[in-house]
Design an enzyme around this catalytic site. Structure first.
Site, PDB file in Angstrom:
ATOM      1  N   ASN A   1       0.923  -1.347  -0.050  1.00 32.14           N
ATOM      2  CA  ASN A   1       0.079   0.072  -0.104  1.00 32.14           C
ATOM      3  C   ASN A   1       0.785   1.365  -0.184  1.00 32.14           C
ATOM      4  O   ASN A   1       1.592   1.599   1.039  1.00 32.14           O
ATOM      5  CB  ASN A   1      -0.723  -0.080   1.353  1.00 32.14           C
ATOM      6  CG  ASN A   1      -1.751   1.435   1.344  1.00 32.14           C
ATOM      7  OD1 ASN A   1      -1.768   2.051   0.441  1.00 32.14           O
ATOM      8  ND2 ASN A   1      -2.265   1.301   2.551  1.00 32.14           N
TER       9      ASN A   1
ATOM     10  N   LYS B   1       0.025   4.252  -0.151  1.00 32.12           N
ATOM     11  CA  LYS B   1      -0.479   5.400   0.309  1.00 32.12           C
ATOM     12  C   LYS B   1      -0.098   6.806  -0.749  1.00 32.12           C
ATOM     13  O   LYS B   1      -0.248   6.721  -1.859  1.00 32.12           O
ATOM     14  CB  LYS B   1       0.041   5.659   1.676  1.00 32.12           C
ATOM     15  CG  LYS B   1      -0.128   4.287   2.691  1.00 32.12           C
ATOM     16  CD  LYS B   1       0.113   4.463   4.122  1.00 32.12           C
ATOM     17  CE  LYS B   1       0.027   3.191   4.778  1.00 32.12           C
ATOM     18  NZ  LYS B   1       0.112   3.369   6.259  1.00 32.12           N
TER      19      LYS B   1
ATOM     20  N   HIS C   1      -9.323   1.344   5.020  1.00 34.91           N
ATOM     21  CA  HIS C   1      -8.046   1.565   5.572  1.00 34.91           C
ATOM     22  C   HIS C   1      -8.385   2.536   6.836  1.00 34.91           C
ATOM     23  O   HIS C   1      -9.070   3.427   6.691  1.00 34.91           O
ATOM     24  CB  HIS C   1      -7.104   2.197   4.626  1.00 34.91           C
ATOM     25  CG  HIS C   1      -5.632   2.032   5.138  1.00 34.91           C
ATOM     26  ND1 HIS C   1      -5.396   3.077   6.030  1.00 34.91           N
ATOM     27  CD2 HIS C   1      -4.647   1.156   5.000  1.00 34.91           C
ATOM     28  CE1 HIS C   1      -3.983   2.549   6.299  1.00 34.91           C
ATOM     29  NE2 HIS C   1      -3.605   1.566   5.858  1.00 34.91           N
TER      30      HIS C   1
ATOM     31  N   GLU D   1      -6.645   4.849   7.958  1.00 34.57           N
ATOM     32  CA  GLU D   1      -6.242   6.297   7.579  1.00 34.57           C
ATOM     33  C   GLU D   1      -7.565   6.810   6.996  1.00 34.57           C
ATOM     34  O   GLU D   1      -7.675   8.064   7.085  1.00 34.57           O
ATOM     35  CB  GLU D   1      -4.995   6.350   6.754  1.00 34.57           C
ATOM     36  CG  GLU D   1      -3.869   6.177   7.497  1.00 34.57           C
ATOM     37  CD  GLU D   1      -2.673   5.531   6.732  1.00 34.57           C
ATOM     38  OE1 GLU D   1      -2.660   5.740   5.326  1.00 34.57           O
ATOM     39  OE2 GLU D   1      -1.889   4.860   7.357  1.00 34.57           O
TER      40      GLU D   1
ATOM     41  N   GLU E   1      -5.252  -4.820  10.497  1.00 32.57           N
ATOM     42  CA  GLU E   1      -4.174  -3.773  10.759  1.00 32.57           C
ATOM     43  C   GLU E   1      -4.576  -3.277  12.053  1.00 32.57           C
ATOM     44  O   GLU E   1      -5.251  -2.210  12.074  1.00 32.57           O
ATOM     45  CB  GLU E   1      -4.388  -2.845   9.571  1.00 32.57           C
ATOM     46  CG  GLU E   1      -3.874  -3.288   8.167  1.00 32.57           C
ATOM     47  CD  GLU E   1      -3.259  -2.232   7.174  1.00 32.57           C
ATOM     48  OE1 GLU E   1      -2.403  -2.661   6.691  1.00 32.57           O
ATOM     49  OE2 GLU E   1      -3.931  -1.354   7.050  1.00 32.57           O
TER      50      GLU E   1
ATOM     51  N   GLY F   1       2.750   2.399  10.560  1.00 26.80           N
ATOM     52  CA  GLY F   1       3.575   3.242  10.660  1.00 26.80           C
ATOM     53  C   GLY F   1       4.542   3.702  12.111  1.00 26.80           C
ATOM     54  O   GLY F   1       5.017   4.721  11.849  1.00 26.80           O
TER      55      GLY F   1
ATOM     56  N   SER G   1       3.508  -2.226  10.443  1.00 27.57           N
ATOM     57  CA  SER G   1       5.223  -2.239  10.534  1.00 27.57           C
ATOM     58  C   SER G   1       5.692  -3.616  10.168  1.00 27.57           C
ATOM     59  O   SER G   1       6.830  -3.971  10.675  1.00 27.57           O
ATOM     60  CB  SER G   1       5.462  -1.736  11.768  1.00 27.57           C
ATOM     61  OG  SER G   1       5.198  -0.402  12.094  1.00 27.57           O
TER      62      SER G   1
HETATM   63  P1  13P Z   1       3.297   0.216   7.565  1.00 27.65           P
HETATM   64  O1  13P Z   1       3.808  -1.051   7.072  1.00 27.65           O
HETATM   65  O2  13P Z   1       4.088   1.534   7.122  1.00 27.65           O
HETATM   66  O3  13P Z   1       3.036   0.317   8.983  1.00 27.65           O
HETATM   67  O4  13P Z   1       1.685   0.551   6.997  1.00 27.65           O
HETATM   68  C1  13P Z   1       0.776  -0.471   7.219  1.00 27.65           C
HETATM   69  C2  13P Z   1      -0.335  -0.113   6.418  1.00 27.65           C
HETATM   70  O5  13P Z   1      -1.090   0.619   6.797  1.00 27.65           O
HETATM   71  C3  13P Z   1      -0.726  -0.879   5.167  1.00 27.65           C
HETATM   72  O6  13P Z   1      -2.047  -0.514   4.755  1.00 27.65           O
END
Ligand code: 13P
Length: 257
Positions: free
Chosen positions: A12, A14, A101, A103, A173, A179, A219
């Site tokens: 992903n 982003k 997601h 976010e 997740e 992150g 992560s």
């Molecule tokens: P990270 O791997 O950067 O923690 O992000 C995970 C994520 O949100 C994948 O959709």
């Protein structure tokens, strides 16, 4: 991982990489996958930004890499400024779409009900949904993880029976691991995944529960991916930061077999 389920390793991206960077990076990934000694068995998916989807689709042509979008709207067309429909994604050649997601939920007012609408539209357009769920740190500390997952599954998948959900991919997740560099322990990941699979079995039947791929996200990195993938109910990863560099993403894909 379980031999009956083909692992999925999805990146992903982003809001990273425009068309220029995407073209070069995808060619690097295609080349890197070809260079592996043993053929990669995992399904590899990348999710660039909307403007780079066409470039990514061109660059993956002839390779096993699949391209996902990061969202879609629940209507086919209409006065929804800034949105894009599932049919429009299908038209451009996209096969997968990330939905719900954290976010989106955190910054853009996404709710279980809107995710449900988007999921229905994606499935109707024959897109494979990567449906994201996961708890906040306060919810985990309060012992509410399963209750939160149950609500997200119940409301997010409302009105969709096992036949409609045949292609569904679920990404667990935990929001506190996204992150942050803090990764769920294999025990925490396995417990959440087993709960999700159990929910699917109880509510949509053993057949769907047995075939649905459950990805871990939060992560995931080259140095922790093997122990995550070793969990019996983890069928791959949804990778953010570590998917942005070939030197991190390719070894993770390889770790999935
Ligand atoms: P990270 O791997 O950067 O923690 O992000 C995970 C994520 O949100 C994948 O959709």
């Amino acid at each position: 991982m379980h031999p009956a389920r083909k692992p999925v390793m999805a990146g992903n991206w982003k809001m990273h990489k425009g068309i220029h960077e995407t073209g070069g990076f995808v060619r690097e990934l295609v080349h890197g996958l070809k260079a592996h000694q043993s053929p990669v068995t995992a399904e590899v998916v990348i999710a660039p930004v909307f403007t780079a989807l066409a470039v990514a689709l061109q660059a993956v042509w002839g390779s096993p890499i699949k391209v996902a979008a990061q969202n879609c709207h629940w209507e086919e067309a209409g006065a929804f400024t800034g949105e894009i429909s599932a049919a429009m994604l299908k038209e451009v050649g996209v096969g997968h779409v990330i939905l719900g997601h954290s976010e989106r939920r955190q910054y853009f007012g996404e709710t279980d009900a809107t995710v449900n609408g988007r999921l229905k539209a994606a499935l109707a357009a024959h897109l494979v949904p990567i449906f994201c769920i996961g708890e906040l740190i306060d919810q985990r500390r309060a012992g509410e993880t399963e209750r939160v997952l149950e609500r997200q599954l119940t409301d997010g998948l409302a009105g969709l029976d096992a036949a409609a959900l045949a292609t569904l991919i679920v990404a667990y997740e935990p929001v506190w691991a996204i992150g942050t560099g803090e990764v769920a322990t294999p025990e925490q990941a396995q417990a959440a995944h087993a709960f999700i699979r159990g929910w699917l079995e109880k509510n949509r039947g053993a057949a769907l529960a047995g075939t649905t791929r459950l990805l871990y996200g939060g992560s995931a990195k080259p140095d922790n991916v093997a122990e995550i993938l070793a969990c019996p109910d983890v069928d791959g990863c949804l990778i953010g930061g570590a998917s942005l560099k070939a030197e991190n993403f390719l070894p993770m894909v390889e770790a999935a077999g």
